[in-house]
Design a protein around this motif. Sequence first.
Motif, PDB file in Angstrom:
ATOM      1  N   ALA A   1      11.729 -24.655 -68.962  1.00  9.37           N
ATOM      2  CA  ALA A   1      12.579 -23.671 -69.633  1.00  9.37           C
ATOM      3  C   ALA A   1      14.042 -24.055 -69.449  1.00  9.37           C
ATOM      4  CB  ALA A   1      12.321 -22.283 -69.060  1.00  9.37           C
ATOM      5  N   ALA A   2      14.897 -23.471 -70.273  1.00  8.47           N
ATOM      6  CA  ALA A   2      16.323 -23.828 -70.236  1.00  8.47           C
ATOM      7  C   ALA A   2      17.025 -23.328 -68.983  1.00  8.47           C
ATOM      8  CB  ALA A   2      17.023 -23.285 -71.485  1.00  8.47           C
ATOM      9  N   ASN A   3      16.476 -22.299 -68.342  1.00 10.31           N
ATOM     10  CA  ASN A   3      17.106 -21.775 -67.130  1.00 10.31           C
ATOM     11  C   ASN A   3      16.031 -21.532 -66.073  1.00 10.31           C
ATOM     12  OD1 ASN A   3      16.349 -18.756 -66.935  1.00 10.31           O
ATOM     13  ND2 ASN A   3      16.981 -18.988 -69.070  1.00 10.31           N
ATOM     14  N   PRO A   4      16.411 -21.504 -64.805  1.00 11.77           N
ATOM     15  CA  PRO A   4      15.411 -21.407 -63.735  1.00 11.77           C
ATOM     16  C   PRO A   4      14.706 -20.068 -63.674  1.00 11.77           C
ATOM     17  CG  PRO A   4      17.624 -21.263 -62.822  1.00 11.77           C
ATOM     18  CD  PRO A   4      17.784 -21.645 -64.266  1.00 11.77           C
ATOM     19  N   PHE A   5      15.340 -19.008 -64.177  1.00 14.63           N
ATOM     20  CA  PHE A   5      14.723 -17.687 -64.112  1.00 14.63           C
ATOM     21  C   PHE A   5      13.508 -17.602 -65.037  1.00 14.63           C
ATOM     22  CE2 PHE A   5      19.345 -17.289 -63.446  1.00 14.63           C
ATOM     23  CZ  PHE A   5      19.324 -16.966 -62.095  1.00 14.63           C
ATOM     24  N   SER A   6      13.638 -18.159 -66.236  1.00 12.71           N
ATOM     25  CA  SER A   6      12.504 -18.185 -67.161  1.00 12.71           C
ATOM     26  C   SER A   6      11.392 -19.079 -66.635  1.00 12.71           C
ATOM     27  CB  SER A   6      12.952 -18.667 -68.539  1.00 12.71           C
ATOM     28  OG  SER A   6      13.891 -17.787 -69.114  1.00 12.71           O
ATOM     29  N   GLN A   7      11.778 -20.222 -66.050  1.00 13.09           N
ATOM     30  CA  GLN A   7      10.775 -21.128 -65.491  1.00 13.09           C
ATOM     31  C   GLN A   7      10.065 -20.482 -64.304  1.00 13.09           C
ATOM     32  OE1 GLN A   7       9.782 -24.047 -66.773  1.00 13.09           O
ATOM     33  NE2 GLN A   7       8.227 -24.181 -65.172  1.00 13.09           N
ATOM     34  N   PHE A   8      10.826 -19.775 -63.460  1.00  8.70           N
ATOM     35  CA  PHE A   8      10.229 -19.096 -62.321  1.00  8.70           C
ATOM     36  C   PHE A   8       9.268 -18.006 -62.795  1.00  8.70           C
ATOM     37  CE2 PHE A   8       9.990 -15.786 -59.103  1.00  8.70           C
ATOM     38  CZ  PHE A   8       9.676 -16.510 -57.975  1.00  8.70           C
ATOM     39  N   GLU A   9       9.655 -17.271 -63.812  1.00  9.90           N
ATOM     40  CA  GLU A   9       8.778 -16.214 -64.328  1.00  9.90           C
ATOM     41  C   GLU A   9       7.452 -16.794 -64.802  1.00  9.90           C
ATOM     42  OE1 GLU A   9       8.898 -12.364 -67.335  1.00  9.90           O
ATOM     43  OE2 GLU A   9      10.414 -13.946 -67.538  1.00  9.90           O
ATOM     44  N   THR A  10       7.501 -17.926 -65.489  1.00  6.47           N
ATOM     45  CA  THR A  10       6.268 -18.578 -65.951  1.00  6.47           C
ATOM     46  C   THR A  10       5.381 -18.968 -64.772  1.00  6.47           C
ATOM     47  OG1 THR A  10       7.304 -19.428 -67.963  1.00  6.47           O
ATOM     48  CG2 THR A  10       5.329 -20.562 -67.191  1.00  6.47           C
ATOM     49  N   TRP A  11       5.970 -19.631 -63.789  1.00  6.82           N
ATOM     50  CA  TRP A  11       5.188 -20.057 -62.625  1.00  6.82           C
ATOM     51  C   TRP A  11       4.696 -18.862 -61.822  1.00  6.82           C
ATOM     52  CZ3 TRP A  11       6.606 -25.059 -59.523  1.00  6.82           C
ATOM     53  CH2 TRP A  11       6.365 -26.173 -60.323  1.00  6.82           C
ATOM     54  N   PHE A  12       5.526 -17.844 -61.686  1.00  5.32           N
ATOM     55  CA  PHE A  12       5.121 -16.669 -60.908  1.00  5.32           C
ATOM     56  C   PHE A  12       3.939 -15.973 -61.581  1.00  5.32           C
ATOM     57  CE2 PHE A  12       5.217 -12.341 -59.347  1.00  5.32           C
ATOM     58  CZ  PHE A  12       5.481 -12.515 -57.994  1.00  5.32           C
ATOM     59  N   GLN A  13       3.981 -15.827 -62.901  1.00  4.31           N
ATOM     60  CA  GLN A  13       2.879 -15.216 -63.624  1.00  4.31           C
ATOM     61  C   GLN A  13       1.599 -16.035 -63.460  1.00  4.31           C
ATOM     62  OE1 GLN A  13       4.321 -14.829 -67.640  1.00  4.31           O
ATOM     63  NE2 GLN A  13       5.388 -12.903 -67.235  1.00  4.31           N
ATOM     64  N   GLN A  14       1.719 -17.355 -63.509  1.00  5.06           N
ATOM     65  CA  GLN A  14       0.548 -18.210 -63.336  1.00  5.06           C
ATOM     66  C   GLN A  14      -0.014 -18.090 -61.923  1.00  5.06           C
ATOM     67  OE1 GLN A  14       2.042 -22.051 -64.539  1.00  5.06           O
ATOM     68  NE2 GLN A  14       1.865 -21.603 -66.724  1.00  5.06           N
TER      69      GLN A  14
ATOM     70  N   GLU B   1      17.930 -12.469 -64.201  1.00  4.19           N
ATOM     71  CA  GLU B   1      18.968 -13.503 -64.299  1.00  4.19           C
ATOM     72  C   GLU B   1      20.143 -13.268 -63.352  1.00  4.19           C
ATOM     73  OE1 GLU B   1      20.091 -14.684 -68.178  1.00  4.19           O
ATOM     74  OE2 GLU B   1      18.049 -15.177 -68.774  1.00  4.19           O
ATOM     75  N   GLN B   2      20.122 -12.150 -62.625  1.00  3.82           N
ATOM     76  CA  GLN B   2      21.125 -11.937 -61.580  1.00  3.82           C
ATOM     77  C   GLN B   2      20.713 -12.618 -60.274  1.00  3.82           C
ATOM     78  OE1 GLN B   2      22.998  -7.886 -61.330  1.00  3.82           O
ATOM     79  NE2 GLN B   2      21.335  -7.351 -62.726  1.00  3.82           N
ATOM     80  N   GLY B   3      19.397 -12.709 -60.033  1.00  4.57           N
ATOM     81  CA  GLY B   3      18.958 -13.327 -58.801  1.00  4.57           C
ATOM     82  C   GLY B   3      17.635 -12.777 -58.310  1.00  4.57           C
ATOM     83  N   PHE B   4      17.358 -13.007 -57.008  1.00  2.00           N
ATOM     84  CA  PHE B   4      16.065 -12.710 -56.390  1.00  2.00           C
ATOM     85  C   PHE B   4      16.290 -11.699 -55.267  1.00  2.00           C
ATOM     86  CE2 PHE B   4      16.049 -16.851 -58.299  1.00  2.00           C
ATOM     87  CZ  PHE B   4      14.798 -16.958 -58.903  1.00  2.00           C
ATOM     88  N   VAL B   5      15.572 -10.578 -55.304  1.00  2.00           N
ATOM     89  CA  VAL B   5      15.869  -9.440 -54.430  1.00  2.00           C
ATOM     90  C   VAL B   5      14.774  -9.238 -53.386  1.00  2.00           C
ATOM     91  CG1 VAL B   5      16.283  -6.944 -54.342  1.00  2.00           C
ATOM     92  CG2 VAL B   5      17.192  -8.302 -56.249  1.00  2.00           C
TER      93      VAL B   5
END
Length: 213
Positions: free
Chosen positions: A21-34, A69-73
């Motif tokens: 993905a173009a940004n790490p947040f979208s890529q993280f969401e994909t991997w997290f869902q998987q 997209e703000q970060g990880f809480v």
Amino acid sequence: MDIGALRREYTQAGLSKANLAANPFSQFETWFQQANQANIAEVNAMQIATSTAQGKPTLRTVLLKAFDEQGFVFYTNYHSQKAQQITENPQVAALFFWKELERQVEITGRVEKVSTLESLKYFTSRPRGSQLGAWVSAQSSIISSRKLLEAKLEEMKQKFSNGEIPLPDFWGGFRIIPEAVEFWQGRPNRLHDRFEYRRNTEQNSWQIERLSP
């Protein structure tokens, strides 16, 4: 036991820049869902490394409770060891390891507190027992026995028996604002795929580079 002989090959998948993905947040969401769909236990568990102003590090596992997209809480006692170290040095590293998928995600960046409103919203969503636990534990402080915790729990149960449990002023969230995020996919012969997203603050964008394994 010959620990040096322990090894396994990583053969499940590969990772290419074209598929990121173009940004790490979208890529993280994909991997997290998987990872979640793979029924990985404690899929939101992440290791957080903090250090003092003098550079003395500590490490522990916490639970990710939100990301965008703000970060990880994550949430904690603001008097805990990690919170004190974050006050001294807001630079941290976090790591997710999903061994079932042969994947890791490493996040490095700075930390800031979330708003009181955001902490309150999450606190009220917690089970009542967890809310009481936040009031009971002076996290990271030395105690002489578990009986002290149990006595404090009974005290808090009585204190808040007739209504909602308020948000402690010493408890709340931290947000990791990433400066770099690395996605690691295990591959055979230890020739793993590693891609790092690094924030370009001047252009408000992310640069993606492949790293040598």
